[in-house]
Scaffold this active site. Structure first.
Site, mmCIF file in Angstrom:
data_model
loop_
_atom_site.group_PDB
_atom_site.id
_atom_site.type_symbol
_atom_site.label_atom_id
_atom_site.label_comp_id
_atom_site.label_asym_id
_atom_site.label_seq_id
_atom_site.Cartn_x
_atom_site.Cartn_y
_atom_site.Cartn_z
ATOM 1 N N LYS A 229 0.647 -1.105 0.057
ATOM 2 C CA LYS A 229 0.225 0.056 0.086
ATOM 3 C C LYS A 229 0.846 1.249 0.304
ATOM 4 O O LYS A 229 2.018 1.380 0.347
ATOM 5 C CB LYS A 229 -0.944 -0.189 1.124
ATOM 6 C CG LYS A 229 -2.211 -0.867 0.913
ATOM 7 C CD LYS A 229 -3.243 -0.913 1.833
ATOM 8 C CE LYS A 229 -4.327 -1.874 1.578
ATOM 9 N NZ LYS A 229 -5.100 -2.261 2.533
ATOM 10 N N ARG B 145 -2.914 -10.011 5.468
ATOM 11 C CA ARG B 145 -3.217 -10.064 3.987
ATOM 12 C C ARG B 145 -2.318 -9.581 2.989
ATOM 13 O O ARG B 145 -1.865 -8.493 3.222
ATOM 14 C CB ARG B 145 -4.377 -9.150 3.754
ATOM 15 C CG ARG B 145 -5.205 -9.459 2.335
ATOM 16 C CD ARG B 145 -6.406 -8.551 2.265
ATOM 17 N NE ARG B 145 -7.072 -8.725 0.809
ATOM 18 C CZ ARG B 145 -6.681 -7.680 -0.014
ATOM 19 N NH1 ARG B 145 -5.714 -6.890 0.043
ATOM 20 N NH2 ARG B 145 -7.319 -7.930 -1.287
HETATM 21 C C1 8Y4 Z 1 -0.863 -2.220 -4.124
HETATM 22 C C2 8Y4 Z 1 -1.676 -3.120 -4.171
HETATM 23 C C3 8Y4 Z 1 -1.485 -0.919 -3.679
HETATM 24 C C4 8Y4 Z 1 -3.006 -3.246 -3.556
HETATM 25 C C5 8Y4 Z 1 -2.783 -0.838 -2.872
HETATM 26 C C6 8Y4 Z 1 -3.627 -2.292 -2.762
HETATM 27 C C7 8Y4 Z 1 -7.727 -4.685 2.226
HETATM 28 C C8 8Y4 Z 1 -8.769 -5.899 1.834
HETATM 29 C C9 8Y4 Z 1 -8.042 -4.564 0.163
HETATM 30 C C10 8Y4 Z 1 -7.337 -4.608 3.538
HETATM 31 C C11 8Y4 Z 1 -8.962 -6.407 4.061
HETATM 32 C C12 8Y4 Z 1 -5.268 -3.011 -1.761
HETATM 33 C C13 8Y4 Z 1 -9.894 -6.369 -0.221
HETATM 34 C C14 8Y4 Z 1 -6.714 -2.826 -1.293
HETATM 35 N N1 8Y4 Z 1 -7.418 -4.149 0.984
HETATM 36 N N2 8Y4 Z 1 -9.571 -6.532 2.703
HETATM 37 N N3 8Y4 Z 1 -8.951 -5.611 0.411
HETATM 38 N N4 8Y4 Z 1 -8.200 -5.697 4.688
HETATM 39 N N5 8Y4 Z 1 -9.654 -7.277 5.018
HETATM 40 N N6 8Y4 Z 1 -4.650 -2.114 -2.282
HETATM 41 O O1 8Y4 Z 1 -6.708 -3.933 4.246
HETATM 42 O O2 8Y4 Z 1 -4.898 -4.215 -1.380
HETATM 43 S S1 8Y4 Z 1 -7.982 -4.057 -1.485
#
Ligand code: 8Y4
Length: 295
Positions: A236, A270
């Site tokens: 992130k 995660r």
């Molecule tokens: C690069 C890759 C930069 C991915 C940002 C991202 C969470 C989640 C997401 C979390 C839970 C993400 C579905 C966002 N984040 N579920 N989901 N907790 N429980 N962004 O923090 O990964 S999606």
């Protein structure tokens, strides 16, 4: 021979719990790793559906071989500016992959969705955990989750994915997130979801500035008072911010952040980089350092 100083620390209630995830056990006696499996068209695209399903299945198998305990399958992007996805399209992306991952791995499959129809079809296909970034706030979602009787992860978000990063404000972010999750828990339990099947997630990056994310990380143990905590920090933006370079590789920073979350009492992390995270966690586990999961 296993040295006495390296015996695993004893773990006791309340969080050494076993969750029944649609027939697959998720034992929270040590930190667990949830591997991310995105099935949006930009992830495993090849035009045709069959190709993307087999590519997603192969990635899931690789994540399991790398040590993932849970595979989180999601078909809708939560990025600001992402296109909305019709229910039929989300079903078409997610369900064949859930079926394939259930058939080819022993992992618990979690379904990353806010849509009750997708929740139902995924659980019918074998999914054992609902991961809803909207914390069951969509119409019919609470009732559906109660009926499906699989554990649910309630995540905090301020605002909506489209606008959440525009100007997030809190007076006391940790207290507000804890209170909000407590309210969502009360709504969920009133609808018949057993309290001991609920997981809690502060929603790193979802309507939070860097200082908000850091306060949540510093005080993650306060969320752990509610129940098992899921922490999603992987790759992130806050990792890039802490490294002083938004463009740099976020792998090592993400693994470090996952370790900090575990040290603060998270039960599940995660992550994208399962192998690296599992290695880091093995050092944690084998070191015998007292787990915060021990009460
Ligand atoms: C690069 C890759 C930069 C991915 C940002 C991202 C969470 C989640 C997401 C979390 C839970 C993400 C579905 C966002 N984040 N579920 N989901 N907790 N429980 N962004 O923090 O990964 S999606």
């Amino acid at each position: 021979m296993r040295d006495a100083t390296r015996e695993p620390m004893p773990v006791s209630a309340p969080f050494a719990m076993t969750l029944d995830c649609n027939g697959r056990a998720l034992v929270l006696d040590r930190p667990r790793v949830m591997g991310i499996l995105n099935v949006t068209p930009d992830s495993f695209s090849d035009g045709g559906r069959y190709c993307s399903v087999s590519a997603a299945r192969e990635h899931a198998i690789a994540l399991c071989e790398a040590g993932a305990d849970i595979i989180d399958v999601g078909g809708v992007s939560t990025r600001p500016g992402a296109e909305p996805v019709a229910e039929a399209e989300e079903l078409a992306r997610v369900i064949p992959v859930v079926t394939a991952v259930i058939e080819h791995t022993e992992a618990v499959v979690s379904v990353d969705t806010s849509n009750p129809a997708v929740m139902r079809a995924a659980v019918e296909a074998g999914a054992g955990l609902i991961n809803d970034v909207m914390a069951l706030s969509e119409p019919g979602a609470i009732a559906m989750a109660a009926r499906l009787s699989v554990p649910v992860c309630l995540m905090h978000m301020q605002g909506t994915p489209a606008t959440m990063q525009d100007d997030p404000r809190y007076t006391d972010v940790v207290t507000e997130v804890v209170n909000w999750l407590t309210e969502r828990r009360d709504v969920a339990t009133a609808a018949g979801i057993p309290a001991d099947t609920i997981l809690y997630d502060p929603g790193f990056g979802f309507g939070k500035r860097l200082n908000h994310n850091l306060e949540l990380l510093q005080q993650l143990h306060r969320l752990a008072d509610l129940g098992p905590v899921v922490a999603g920090l992987s790759r992130k933006r806050l990792i890039g911010q802490l490294l002083g370079d938004d463009q740099c590789d976020r792998l090592v920073g993400s693994v470090a952040a996952a370790m900090i979350a575990i040290g603060q009492g998270a039960s599940i992390v995660r992550v994208h980089d399962v192998r690296e995270t599992v290695q880091a966690l093995a050092i944690w586990h084998e070191s015998g350092v007292a787990s915060p999961l021990v009460s």
